[in-house]
Scaffold this active site. Sequence first.
Site, PDB file in Angstrom:
ATOM      1  N   GLU A  96       0.828  -1.210   0.000  1.00 27.28           N
ATOM      2  CA  GLU A  96       0.000   0.000   0.000  1.00 27.28           C
ATOM      3  C   GLU A  96       0.866   1.265   0.000  1.00 27.28           C
ATOM      4  OE1 GLU A  96      -4.158  -1.520   2.021  1.00 27.28           O
ATOM      5  OE2 GLU A  96      -2.729  -0.492   3.299  1.00 27.28           O
ATOM      6  N   GLU A 117      -6.529  -7.393  -1.109  1.00 30.39           N
ATOM      7  CA  GLU A 117      -6.999  -7.365   0.278  1.00 30.39           C
ATOM      8  C   GLU A 117      -8.468  -6.977   0.308  1.00 30.39           C
ATOM      9  OE1 GLU A 117      -4.923  -4.958   3.094  1.00 30.39           O
ATOM     10  OE2 GLU A 117      -2.934  -5.537   2.375  1.00 30.39           O
TER      11      GLU A 117
END
Length: 673
Positions: free
Chosen positions: A158, A315
């Site tokens: 991320e 995710e």
Amino acid sequence: MPHQARSHPAPMPFAGIGLGCDYNFEQWPEEVWHDDMALMRAAGVDLVAVNIFGWSNLEPQPGRYDFSALDTIMELLHANGIAVNLGTGTASPPPWLTHRHPEVLPVTADGTTRFPGGRQAFCPSSPVFRDHALALVEQVAQRYGDHPALAMWHVSNELGCHNALCYDEASAEAFRQWLARRYGDLDSLNRAWGTAFWSQRYGDWAEIAPPRLTLSTRNPAQLVDFHRFSSDALLECYLAEADILRGHSSAPVTTNFMVTAHIRNLDYWKWAPAMDVIANDHYLDHRLADPAAELSFAADLTRGLAGGRPWMLMEQSTGAVNWQPHNLPKAPGQLLRNSLTHVARGADALCFFQWRASAQGAEKFHSAMVPHAGTDTALWREVLDLSATLDRLGELAGSTVAADTALLFDWESWWAADTEARPSQAMRYLDQVHAAHRALRELGVTTDVVAPGADLSRYRAVVVPCLHMVSDAESAALTAFVQAGGHAVVTFYSGIVDRHDRVRLGGYPGAFRELLGVVVEEFVPLLPGDEVGLDSGARAAVWTELLRTTTADTVDRYADGPLPGVPAVTRNRHGAGQAWYVATALEAADLRDVLRRALREAAVTAAGPESDGTVEVVHRHNDTHRYTFVINHGAKDIEHPATGRELVTGEQVGAVLRVPAGTVRVLRQEITR
């Protein structure tokens, strides 16, 4: 930014629709690892991401490496037939690095240093951080580049989630170098930034700093460029790691995007070509009025980044997250329903954060595939149900989503539209994008989300919500689409500035004046709580414009408010097509009415019936079959006219497909030629 990008997307590293998860094995004793292998097999897990936050374990002291635990996990996963999505471990530096080199720590716009103790405690432009991170990547790549368990590489994690904008001296120097490459000389930069305003003209590159907090409003062109620079700086971090990995391995390389409502600092249109697989993280955001609608938008945008090809959900959560003000679990059936919404809109893999719920740390109350209560739980049974369902849907892997409508979306326009000084702080770019996409979804229309300037030739209609910043070439592409017979719907505050954030003079909507056949003389925002009525009975809020038509026909006018009698919705014939303009923020049902009419005239084919958002119908197809997803978010059973084999239950459908409340059905039909 030289790098070894592949010219074509890599295939998914497994057959069928994959199921995966993050496994933070370092949080658990070794005896748990063996139990987890058995549970993963029972759950049908195909892919496991490891070493995402492994730096301090792999390199406990500078230059001293310990791979023993990671070696064991790699071998265990391989022995159990589970592929590995191997992280480079660089997502958060270890304490020894920030202790010895505090200069790597990020600095906020007010000059405050942010310290270790969380994650991503580094400045992306720090040469010290980059040197140490790349040294670790080199060790990991050398050791595991040809490991039989390795299916793909996961760079960092991320990127830019917390540290996208850094204002320290390393960033200042890197920003100056980036500007010099972009503009070449200071005269060009001064023109681009409009530095004649407020005595801001620069005479030396050394005078330029990041747009740190000031006593007044900051230069908006500088702010946009700093966003561009910051996105590029993080992309450089990715590319540097990817180059090392590709030097030691042929496995595909990616990182997890954050295409979601609360992350806006990275221009993923520029990132996507550097990915071998497009992967996204998405979590339902209960701060939004309609989280399920935002999920569908995010999935469509991720598919756009993948160029229409299948992508990976890296995710999601099985239930509650831990970072919203109110962290709600998923209702029974919602895990499957949300997951298959991603699949319907192009995902060929579903992965979860995480495998086993943490007992300690900041994410200890974040849900997982194995919850704190263990496997004798409704949640674990839902995980098993999802796995079995994905097995039954495996044949549609590689198929693509059918859409004849597109929506233009742009991160740079988001940055420019939501700047500090704008006509109304109540006008937020993403709100209007979501409103347009939600209206299309409720009309049963599947929509591709594409970048300005993209090839639009395969679409019948294009929706352009609040595209504030647009280049000449990008506006020309939309104009050419309409001239060739396409239909466009453009909403207010579009076409206002060029890519230097310079207002296009001569009247709004600037770049789209001729296409739309209107001239806007002045913005007339509405105060919070105020509404206006239109002649048609429609209602609107937030925004109005003092508009006159040149070649357009007036479709609707304001009946009251500050501009009674002024056109609010127009339609212009341009070449062989039509261009609509919506000069106000219509209520949801009224925006839906305008889009319904525009799409009908464009001969757009809806995938499913109109609804209030409780029903979604999306088609995927390959050379031989069409797969129709019917997603029922509502509390009542529905019926959908169809024939074919239903894959979730295995039933043969003769005329009507029944979809119980809260469930998903997937119908397979042969394509006849």
